[in-house]
Design an enzyme around this catalytic site. Structure first.
Site, mmCIF file in Angstrom:
data_model
loop_
_atom_site.group_PDB
_atom_site.id
_atom_site.type_symbol
_atom_site.label_atom_id
_atom_site.label_comp_id
_atom_site.label_asym_id
_atom_site.label_seq_id
_atom_site.Cartn_x
_atom_site.Cartn_y
_atom_site.Cartn_z
ATOM 1 N N PHE A 91 33.864 -1.190 -59.299
ATOM 2 C CA PHE A 91 34.450 -2.360 -58.879
ATOM 3 C C PHE A 91 35.223 -2.196 -57.626
ATOM 4 O O PHE A 91 36.361 -2.629 -57.417
ATOM 5 C CB PHE A 91 35.348 -3.371 -60.047
ATOM 6 C CG PHE A 91 34.380 -3.674 -61.190
ATOM 7 C CD1 PHE A 91 33.329 -4.361 -61.438
ATOM 8 C CD2 PHE A 91 34.840 -2.501 -62.289
ATOM 9 C CE1 PHE A 91 32.790 -4.422 -62.770
ATOM 10 C CE2 PHE A 91 34.359 -2.645 -63.365
ATOM 11 C CZ PHE A 91 33.179 -3.812 -63.614
ATOM 12 N N ASP A 96 29.942 -0.759 -56.692
ATOM 13 C CA ASP A 96 30.013 -1.986 -56.654
ATOM 14 C C ASP A 96 28.741 -2.798 -56.530
ATOM 15 O O ASP A 96 27.903 -2.380 -55.970
ATOM 16 C CB ASP A 96 31.053 -2.608 -55.507
ATOM 17 C CG ASP A 96 31.513 -4.074 -55.797
ATOM 18 O OD1 ASP A 96 32.637 -4.145 -55.823
ATOM 19 O OD2 ASP A 96 30.822 -4.989 -55.522
ATOM 20 N N SER A 97 28.390 -3.988 -57.359
ATOM 21 C CA SER A 97 27.288 -4.649 -57.462
ATOM 22 C C SER A 97 26.886 -5.171 -56.011
ATOM 23 O O SER A 97 25.790 -5.450 -55.751
ATOM 24 C CB SER A 97 27.165 -5.449 -58.509
ATOM 25 O OG SER A 97 28.298 -6.476 -58.452
ATOM 26 N N ALA A 149 25.578 0.821 -54.788
ATOM 27 C CA ALA A 149 25.659 -0.617 -55.036
ATOM 28 C C ALA A 149 24.789 -0.686 -56.241
ATOM 29 O O ALA A 149 23.478 -0.582 -56.319
ATOM 30 C CB ALA A 149 24.793 -1.338 -53.645
ATOM 31 N N ASP A 155 38.761 -1.903 -62.210
ATOM 32 C CA ASP A 155 39.195 -3.053 -61.521
ATOM 33 C C ASP A 155 38.143 -4.153 -61.530
ATOM 34 O O ASP A 155 37.930 -4.652 -60.422
ATOM 35 C CB ASP A 155 39.921 -2.887 -60.280
ATOM 36 C CG ASP A 155 40.742 -3.691 -59.775
ATOM 37 O OD1 ASP A 155 41.229 -4.798 -60.393
ATOM 38 O OD2 ASP A 155 41.066 -3.905 -58.441
ATOM 39 N N CYS A 189 42.719 -8.954 -64.093
ATOM 40 C CA CYS A 189 43.362 -9.839 -63.216
ATOM 41 C C CYS A 189 43.222 -11.431 -63.470
ATOM 42 O O CYS A 189 43.276 -12.186 -62.784
ATOM 43 C CB CYS A 189 42.905 -9.622 -61.677
ATOM 44 S SG CYS A 189 41.443 -10.009 -61.463
HETATM 45 N N1 SAH Z 1 39.303 -2.788 -56.903
HETATM 46 C C1 SAH Z 1 39.080 -3.502 -55.661
HETATM 47 C C2 SAH Z 1 38.991 -4.996 -56.104
HETATM 48 C C3 SAH Z 1 38.163 -5.570 -56.926
HETATM 49 S S1 SAH Z 1 37.118 -7.086 -56.818
HETATM 50 C C4 SAH Z 1 40.207 -3.498 -54.509
HETATM 51 O O1 SAH Z 1 41.045 -2.761 -54.783
HETATM 52 O O2 SAH Z 1 40.116 -3.927 -53.601
HETATM 53 C C5 SAH Z 1 35.975 -7.065 -57.821
HETATM 54 C C6 SAH Z 1 34.707 -6.342 -57.383
HETATM 55 O O3 SAH Z 1 33.746 -6.348 -58.297
HETATM 56 C C7 SAH Z 1 33.762 -7.353 -56.423
HETATM 57 O O4 SAH Z 1 33.571 -6.502 -55.324
HETATM 58 C C8 SAH Z 1 32.528 -7.418 -56.916
HETATM 59 O O5 SAH Z 1 31.356 -7.342 -55.886
HETATM 60 C C9 SAH Z 1 32.342 -6.471 -58.055
HETATM 61 N N2 SAH Z 1 31.726 -6.634 -59.099
HETATM 62 C C10 SAH Z 1 31.593 -7.955 -59.806
HETATM 63 N N3 SAH Z 1 30.749 -7.591 -61.075
HETATM 64 C C11 SAH Z 1 30.210 -6.297 -60.845
HETATM 65 C C12 SAH Z 1 29.519 -5.434 -61.857
HETATM 66 N N4 SAH Z 1 28.875 -6.383 -62.655
HETATM 67 N N5 SAH Z 1 29.224 -4.289 -61.439
HETATM 68 C C13 SAH Z 1 29.810 -3.987 -60.260
HETATM 69 N N6 SAH Z 1 30.610 -4.709 -59.623
HETATM 70 C C14 SAH Z 1 30.736 -5.774 -59.760
#
Ligand code: SAH
Length: 403
Positions: free
Chosen positions: A237, A259-260, A286, A307, A347
């Site tokens: 994430f 990240d997705s 991705a 996260d 969060c």
């Molecule tokens: N760790 C980051 C903040 C994370 S925000 C930092 O330090 O800035 C959460 C992220 O999770 C977003 O970018 C979103 O695109 C991603 N996300 C949401 N669902 C997801 C999934 N199932 N698999 C991977 N990424 C995902």
């Protein structure tokens, strides 16, 4: 409608004044003798109202809104004028706190200036990136006050703000039909590179999530940097790649960011390139985090960061959210290398510290591995928690050592 000094006067039911007497800044609609209806009464969403106890004792002033939180209190002085000077004074207070904790500094110019209730301004968030302020209103009252707030921001010389970008299309209640436009209220684009602990990040407030960057992980990223040396790091994430850039800076052997969103992956790659020439130890993918964990080999990584976005935006989603945290963490416990370190976060405001711990502990038990807590993490000091509003503590993290 009953009035007090040109504001609608809202009265509480008997014995409902206790939380306001303890400076809690929310008045729930159920605590009012009568919930006013803007369609038929002389009141609008976003109006400044005065709140009184059932016996008529005046308790303070706040922004009215249709919803379960009917009033967000701005002042416990019922005579307080809520005007540009009021916002200026609150912003000055907010700025004084940031100065007290050393923000901004030559190494960090990305920080939160206003954290809603934590800065006695419920419904308002302001993040600063260099000389640009990015402002989000979460209540109609703050939406209507946006120009006064923007003026106040640029009039405080210590803040050195040249541009104010307003970004509330997704944060304001949809039902209020305010039709906010994301746009500059003052100034215009003056660069989008911000610095955090000496590292540089491109912040895309136009298209990015929230205000474009998650400033709330600053201290936790610095701790991660400390643990990264020689480790193979998996940043799940990753969004704009904050943790990845710190891991590389800390001497990681390899870093994989997941990240997705392909936009997030592009931003992560750009931020790595911005800080390191020819970095050949970083890869970004991705893809879905759950799938990635399922498909990877056990033992490939000895430092994993989880996260995820808030799994529970509301209390109603709590049960599913806790299952989500348990499933996600269970996969990480299953795959992390022996003597690995797991940074795991939530969060979700609706998930308490205890509930999050329990979800992580049951995931650990499921893996049958020995797990010890190294650190218990939270949000940084520029996201202060008003002690009368403990709900303001939303970020929870654990750093775990997994045998
Ligand atoms: N760790 C980051 C903040 C994370 S925000 C930092 O330090 O800035 C959460 C992220 O999770 C977003 O970018 C979103 O695109 C991603 N996300 C949401 N669902 C997801 C999934 N199932 N698999 C991977 N990424 C995902």
């Amino acid at each position: 409608m009953e009035q007090y000094n040109n504001t609608p006067l809202l009265r509480l039911k008997k014995n409902k004044e206790e939380s306001l007497d303890r400076f809690h800044p929310w008045v729930f609609s159920g605590a009012l003798t009568h919930m006013p209806q803007p369609e038929t009464e002389d009141i609008d969403e976003g109006d400044i109202v005065t709140v009184a106890a059932n016996d008529g004792r005046l308790l303070g002033r706040g922004h009215f809104q249709v919803g379960s939180i009917a009033v967000r209190m701005l002042s416990f002085d019922p005579e307080q004028e809520i005007d540009e000077d009021f916002y200026k004074a609150r912003l000055k207070q907010a700025s004084a706190l940031r100065r007290a904790i050393g923000l901004p500094s030559p190494r960090t110019d990305a920080y939160r200036l206003v954290h809603g209730e934590g800065d006695f301004l419920p419904g308002l968030v302001v993040d600063i990136y260099g000389s640009t302020a990015v402002m989000q209103a979460h209540s109609p009252g703050m939406h209507f006050a946006r120009f006064a707030i923007a003026d106040a921001l640029t009039e405080l010389p210590e803040l050195n703000i040249k541009s104010v970008y307003y970004k509330s299309e997704t944060t304001l209640p949809y039902k209020a039909r305010l039709d906010p436009q994301n746009d500059y209220l003052l100034g215009s684009f003056i660069g989008d590179t911000a610095m955090e602990n000496g590292l540089r990040f491109r912040v895309d407030w136009l298209r990015g999530q929230k205000t474009g960057f998650f400033v709330d992980q600053r201290d936790n990223r610095a701790l991660l940097r400390h643990y990264s040396k020689g480790r193979r790091v998996l940043n799940m994430f990753c969004y704009t790649g904050g943790f990845s850039v710190y891991a590389i800076d800390g001497g990681a052997e390899k870093v994989v960011s997941v990240d997705s969103s392909s936009k997030a992956i592009a931003l992560t790659d750009a931020n790595v390139a911005l800080n390191f020439n020819d970095c050949n130890i970083h890869q970004a993918a991705a893809t879905d985090a759950f799938k990635y964990l399922d498909n990877m080999e056990a033992g490939d990584f000895d430092l994993i960061i989880l996260d995820p976005p808030a799994f529970a935006k509301h209390r109603s989603a709590l049960h599913n959210a806790l299952q989500g945290y348990r499933r996600l963490n269970a996969k990480a416990f299953e795959k992390i290398a022996p003597r690995g370190i797991l940074f795991t976060f939530s969060c979700s405001q609706a998930v308490s510290k205890e509930q999050f711990r329990l979800a992580v502990f049951s995931a650990a038990a499921q893996s049958r591995r020995k797990v010890r807590i190294l650190h218990q993490l939270t949000q940084p000091a520029d996201h202060p928690v008003n002690i009368y509003h403990p709900e303001g503590e939303y970020l929870k993290g654990l750093v775990l050592y997994v045998e």
